[in-house]
Write an enzyme that holds these catalytic residues in place. Structure first.
Site, short mmCIF file in Angstrom:
data_model
loop_
_atom_site.label_atom_id
_atom_site.label_comp_id
_atom_site.label_asym_id
_atom_site.label_seq_id
_atom_site.Cartn_x
_atom_site.Cartn_y
_atom_site.Cartn_z
N SER A 273 -15.89 -0.07 57.49
CA SER A 273 -15.01 0.03 56.35
C SER A 273 -14.82 1.51 55.95
CB SER A 273 -15.63 -0.74 55.20
OG SER A 273 -14.79 -0.67 54.10
N GLY A 274 -13.60 1.91 55.81
CA GLY A 274 -13.31 3.28 55.39
C GLY A 274 -13.22 4.26 56.54
N THR B 92 -6.99 0.90 58.93
CA THR B 92 -5.68 0.51 58.40
C THR B 92 -4.70 1.66 58.54
OG1 THR B 92 -6.88 -0.89 56.89
CG2 THR B 92 -4.58 -0.51 56.41
N ASN C 140 -14.45 2.54 50.31
CA ASN C 140 -13.03 2.84 50.56
C ASN C 140 -12.23 2.38 49.36
OD1 ASN C 140 -10.44 3.01 51.53
ND2 ASN C 140 -10.80 1.81 53.38
N SER D 166 -9.76 -0.62 50.58
CA SER D 166 -10.42 -1.32 51.68
C SER D 166 -9.73 -2.66 51.91
CB SER D 166 -11.89 -1.53 51.29
OG SER D 166 -12.52 -2.27 52.29
N SER D 167 -9.43 -2.94 53.19
CA SER D 167 -8.83 -4.24 53.49
C SER D 167 -9.95 -5.28 53.41
CB SER D 167 -8.24 -4.25 54.90
OG SER D 167 -7.72 -3.01 55.23
N GLY E 186 -14.71 -3.74 60.53
CA GLY E 186 -15.66 -3.36 61.56
C GLY E 186 -17.03 -3.90 61.25
N GLU F 161 -20.50 -4.43 59.94
CA GLU F 161 -21.01 -4.11 58.61
C GLU F 161 -22.52 -4.31 58.57
OE1 GLU F 161 -18.80 -6.18 55.62
OE2 GLU F 161 -17.07 -4.85 55.83
#
Ligand SMILES: Nc1ncnc2c1ncn2[C@@H]1O[C@H](COP(=O)(O)OP(=O)(O)O)[C@@H](O)[C@H]1O
Ligand SMILES: [Mg+2]
Length: 1050
Positions: free
Chosen positions: A107-108, A112, A157, A160-161, A389, A391
């Site tokens: 994440s981050g 995206t 993020n 973040s998605s 991704g 985690e």
């Protein structure tokens, strides 16, 4: 000319990790760091792109960059996500190979952003046109819509998605986009009701409240104040750099572009509002008669009424229906229906479940709705997978488990596809395949997804099992079944192996993923997997008078009562992952591996440990090893020859034959062992990166030399052409200048000439015409007149000339006064001339006579009265003709000198004054007195003895010869003659011519003294009356005086 460049040009570190030498984790990370420090955020591993999140905008995503990477070979330029996008797009368009772009990372890490970059690149390079542009816009604008509903701020993020997304973009045969399909995976719906500290709910809630107009908010019965809503966490409601209000407008606009109708948008917003309001419903316990607790909706000072009513109005649900749904739960078993009351906890659970379901179904509906807009019949497909991704948190739960499972699957496919691709390439190129050793994570996938004893299967089993089911029973089950698996660990399984691991709590299990060990807390697994929504609630929703809600809860339809339990979350996810994997396997994969450099969302910070961790779990080292297992580097023959041809004389500058032969010649020429190369069908394979670097180094040196050569030639050329230009210019300038100078000079000369000419002509003309000038007329006339006058004068003079006689005194009168001078002068000249002419007639004798006459005149003129009478008398001289007359023979001979004068004179007797005739002879030397009759010489006086001669002024003929005293014996002579003038003159002349004698004095006076013997007698001349005619009488008056009386002449 196309410039052939390569990834190898100006590399910072190495652009392709495959070339890393030596290959180790440290060198790998060092290379990443080095490149990151130089703003090189992209690095390749073969065809895989590693992307570091720069956390700031870099100037490498400009339209110029797009153009730079467009239609270039992958290894031609420095690593860039555009190179990958271009490669994928071109093989899709040109080779009809469906593509998928797999973007992974935690994440981050920038997944995206990367997916958006890929999409924007494809949109930029594909065809243009109204229809195409509309499709592009729809595809691109689906992003803001999905991000508003599916993204949230997390600690990692700000955007973040919270869902996985896979988008298939579909293209026509020309490569123009036609549309697409979006699949979404596992929205993190728990966020709707509860957010961890420092995070916030999905963006859309905040966007709606800050961005919607007052009017809209009123319609939705919402309040702008975030704090009014339980579901909105307040601690980070406002995010730096996120403008919710502006984003709301962007989202509205995007929805419109994607194709949402106004009423659909309205319905969506109503549902969002309903979710918010749902959070504000609170419950209170109410005891029932049977002793159980029943929950009732809390009525806060009549507040509830309003909110509940508002929500029911929004959704079109009757209040009583909703109230009942929150109080009872109906369980249907076979044909039986059992209704139980809900306690407060259950009521809250139901409320949150409803909110979560409502929201996640709304999200899925949005995806479906977008798909409807962009759906087309399949042609060529490019898939873009932006999925969460790996985690690893401190507290990992069901979501992390699912997510990590998904990443395992992706890794699996990555390995498979990479190896397959590698293998295929070797086969294609005819290179012998060497087995590559690598870690295959299939075993982990199996641990999770195995249909019989996989973790997911056991979770499902637990959830479906009748009886009490808790997270503990689930963990027990795992412990019994998976204990032996080498990637599974729990307290119990360890204990059984007599190992104690205090880092492993009792209620947890640990899986050793390919990317690292992850500790999962079993708590919540069952619930989350069940994803239970009480049927009463779905039925209540179905009853709503709101088309969208009805659609979202189809299972609430009483007509379709389905006693079967709905599929569990885990099952659904496994199925969708399965579909995804199948989908991906049919496509050509392109990998983007995103890495975040630090945990602080800060630019310029590179945290080694964090990167190292990501490198490990993304399996990047494995990736490099796989790629390097056979040959580290490969390149098609043409570009290879093009790049290195300068290393060999035979291939430089041009190789005429096929590229492959050229490369073979080239390599044979280099000091590199043959086993370092393999020649494939279209590519050369280089085993060791060192060899490549060797080639590169040689090339660099060669290029330097060539550059020097080119520089040299160029400089020479430049200087030469510059010089020639200068020279040419100089000639032009000089020519112009000379022309100018000559022109000037010519002008000057011309004007000077004109001046001279004009003067000359003027002068000539003036000269020619001077005669015609009035000014000259006067002089002319004057000259002419003068001339005429002179002419007349001279002619007149000629006719009136006097006689040539010198004595003629006449001279014509002067007719013109102005000629006075001339006239006088002419007279003088004329007179001189006539005198001269007259003189020229004279003979010598006559001349002598005249000389004598002249002398006589000089002596006597105006002095003696006798003179005028003598003028006309000729001076005969020898009156007596002595030489001829025989009478005087004796005398003549006595004198023996030439006789100058011979005359008869009267000698005055001194005593009485009576005269006696005597002959008077004058010779050159002396004066002789002789007797007239006898011719006897009486006295001879030498001329030098004469002192002077005295005469009177009267007209008498007396003269006295006075002797010098010494010589005088008798004394002086007093004589008288008729020829007195002649005698005296001749005497004077003779005396004068005698050389030794002095000038004879001639004394003219009427009284003079004479020496007579011893007496001095004065002779005095007086004027006497004529007595004896005109004769002169002389008388001795006394002894001292002798008087001569001279008659006066009239
Ligand atoms: N290429 C990039 N250039 C600049 N900033 C980036 C880039 N990629 C990511 N970021 C920054 O990182 C943040 C997180 O990126 P994002 O793609 O949302 O991460 P992920 O989807 O992996 O969670 C973005 O909001 C952006 O600020
Ligand atoms: Mg994301």
């Amino acid at each position: 000319m196309e410039v052939k460049t390569s990834l190898l040009d100006n590399m910072i570190g190495v652009g392709d990790m495959v070339l890393l030498e030596p290959l180790s984790e440290d060198s790998f990370i060092e290379n990443l760091r080095k490149r990151f420090d130089h703003n090189e955020i992209y690095t390749y591993i073969g065809s895989v792109v590693i992307s570091m999140n720069p956390y700031r905008s870099l100037p490498i995503f400009t339209p110029e960059k797009v153009e730079e990477y467009r239609n270039r070979n992958f290894y031609e330029l420095s690593p860039h996500i555009y190179a990958l996008a271009d490669e994928a797009y071109r093989s899709l368009r040109d080779q009809d190979k469906d593509q998928c772009i797999l973007i992974t990372g935690e994440s981050g890490a920038g997944k995206t952003e990367a997916s958006k970059l890929v999409m924007s690149y494809v949109a930029a390079v594909c065809g243009k046109g109204q229809e195409v542009n509309k499709v592009k816009e729809q595809l691109l604008q689906s992003n803001p819509v999905l991000e508003a509903f599916g993204n949230a701020k997390t600690v990692r993020n700000d955007n973040s998605s919270r869902f996985g997304k896979y988008m298939d973009i579909e293209f026509d045969f020309k490569g123009d986009p036609l549309g697409g399909v979006i699949s979404n995976y596992l929205l993190e719906k728990s966020r709707v009701v509860k957010q961890p500290r420092g995070e916030r709910n999905f963006h859309v809630f905040y966007q709606l409240l800050s961005g919607a107009s007052d009017d809209t908010l009123k319609k939705l019965k919402l309040d702008r104040d975030f704090s009014k809503y339980n579901y909105l966490s307040l601690d980070s409601a406002v995010v730096n750099g996120l403008d919710d209000a502006a984003n709301f407008r962007t989202v509205r606009n995007a929805m419109q572009i994607v194709g949402f109708m106004e009423d659909e948008v309205q319905s969506v917003l109503e549902l969002v509002a309903a979710v918010l309001k749902l959070g504000d419903i609170e419950f209170k316990p109410e005891s029932r008669c049977n002793g159980t607790d029943e929950s009732r909706i809390k009525d806060k000072n009549g507040e509830f009424d309003r909110r509940q009513t508002e929500m029911c109005e929004l959704l079109g649900i009757e209040q009583s229906v909703l109230e009942r749904a929150f109080s009872y739960r109906t369980v249907e078993a076979r044909l039986e229906k059992v209704s139980t009351t809900l306690n407060v906890a259950q009521a809250y659970y139901a409320r949150d479940a409803l909110a979560k379901n409502l929201y996640s179904r709304l999200f899925s509906w949005l995806v479906t709705r977008i798909n409807e807009s962009i759906k087309v019949t399949r042609h060529k497909v490019m898939g873009v997978l932006d999925i969460y991704g790996f985690e690893i948190f401190e507290d990992n739960s069901f979501e992390q488990f699912i997510i990590n499972y998904c990443n395992e699957k992706l890794q699996q496919i990555f390995i498979e596809l990479t190896l397959r691709e590698e293998q295929e390439e070797y086969v294609r190129e005819g290179i012998e395949w060497t087995n590559i050793e690598y870690f295959n994570n299939a075993i982990i996938c199996d641990l999770i997804e195995n249909h019989q004893n996989g973790i997911l299967a056991m979770l499902d089993e637990e959830c479906l099992r009748p009886g009490t089911v808790t997270d503990e029973t689930f963990l027990d089950k795992l412990n019994t079944i998976c204990a032996e698996h080498q990637h599974f660990e729990s307290r119990l399984s360890k204990n059984s192996k007599f190992l104690t691991d205090h880092s492993l709590p009792h209620n947890c299990f640990r899986i050793q993923h390919y990317a690292g060990k992850v500790l999962y807390r079993a708590e919540g697994f069952v619930d989350k997997n069940n994803d239970l929504l009480y049927r009463d609630l779905s039925q209540a929703m179905y009853k709503a008078n709101h088309s969208l809600i009805k659609q979202l809860f189809p299972e609430g339809n009483p007509a379709k009562v389905n006693l079967k339990r709905p599929p569990t979350a885990g099952f659904q996810f496994r199925a969708s992952v399965g579909t995804l994997m199948k989908n991906l396997q049919t496509k050509n994969p392109n990998y983007i591996r995103c890495i975040k450099p630090n945990d602080k969302k800060a630019s310029h910070i590179f945290t080694d440990s964090l990167v190292c961790h990501q490198v490990r779990y993304l399996g990047l080292m494995e990736n490099v090893r796989v790629r390097r297992a056979g040959y580290a580097f490969r390149q098609a023959y043409e570009p290879c020859l093009e790049r290195y041809k300068m290393l060999c004389k035979r291939t430089w500058p041009h190789w005429r034959g096929p590229a492959r032969e050229g490369v073979e010649v080239l390599m044979a020429d280099l000091p590199v062992p043959a086993e370092e190369f393999s020649y494939g069908r279209s590519k050369i394979f280089i085993r060791n990166p060192r060899t490549l670097f060797f080639l590169e180094e040689r090339r660099r040196q060669c290029l330097q030399d060539l550059a020097t050569l080119i520089q040299k030639i160029y400089r020479g050329w430049k200087c030469r052409s510059h010089f020639l230009l200068l020279k040419k210019s100089q000639i032009v300038v000089a020519a112009w200048y000379r022309r100018y100078a000559q022109e000037k000079k010519y002008q000057k000369i011309k004007s000077a000439t004109t001046v001279v000419q004009s003067y000359t002509r003027g002068w000539q003309v003036r000269r020619e015409y001077r005669k015609f000038f009035r000014a000259n007329a006067g002089k002319k006339i004057y000259d002419f007149t003068i001339q005429r006058i002179m002419q007349k004068y001279f002619l007149g003079l000629k006719s009136t000339m006097p006689s040539v006689s010198p004595i003629d005194k006449s001279w014509p009168a002067n007719p013109y006064r102005f000629l006075d001078g001339v006239h006088t002068e002419l007279r003088r000249i004329f007179h001189l001339w006539r005198c001269k002419k007259y003189r020229s007639q004279f003979t010598e004798e006559k001349k002598a006579v005249y000389e004598e006459k002249l002398e006589a005149s000089e002596i006597f003129k105006d002095k003696k009265a006798l003179y005028p009478s003598s003028v006309s008398q000729p001076f005969k001289g020898d009156y007596l003709e002595i030489s001829k007359n025989p009478k005087y023979q004796k005398l003549h001979s006595a004198v023996d000198e030439k006789v100058l004068l011979a005359d008869v004179v009267n000698k005055i007797n001194r005593a009485n004054g009576k005269g006696t005739a005597r002959i008077f002879l004058l010779t050159k030397k002396s004066v002789v007195l002789a007797d007239q009759k006898t011719g006897q010489v009486k006295a001879s006086v030498p001329l030098p003895d004469l002192a002077s001669v005295s005469v009177s002024t009267q007209s008498d003929g007396f003269f006295a010869l006075r002797l010098k005293e010494v010589t005088s014996v008798k004394g002086d002579f007093l004589l008288s003659s008729d020829h007195l003038i002649e005698i005296i003159t001749k005497l004077h002349r003779t005396g004068a011519t005698a050389a030794d004698s002095e000038q004879l004095d001639i004394d003219i006076s009427d009284e003079f003294l004479l020496q007579f013997k011893h007496d001095k007698v004065c002779v005095k001349f007086i004027q006497g009356a004529p007595k004896n005619g005109n004769s002169v009488s002389c008388k001795r008056k006394n002894n001292r005086l002798l008087e001569v009386s001279v008659p006066t002449t009239a």
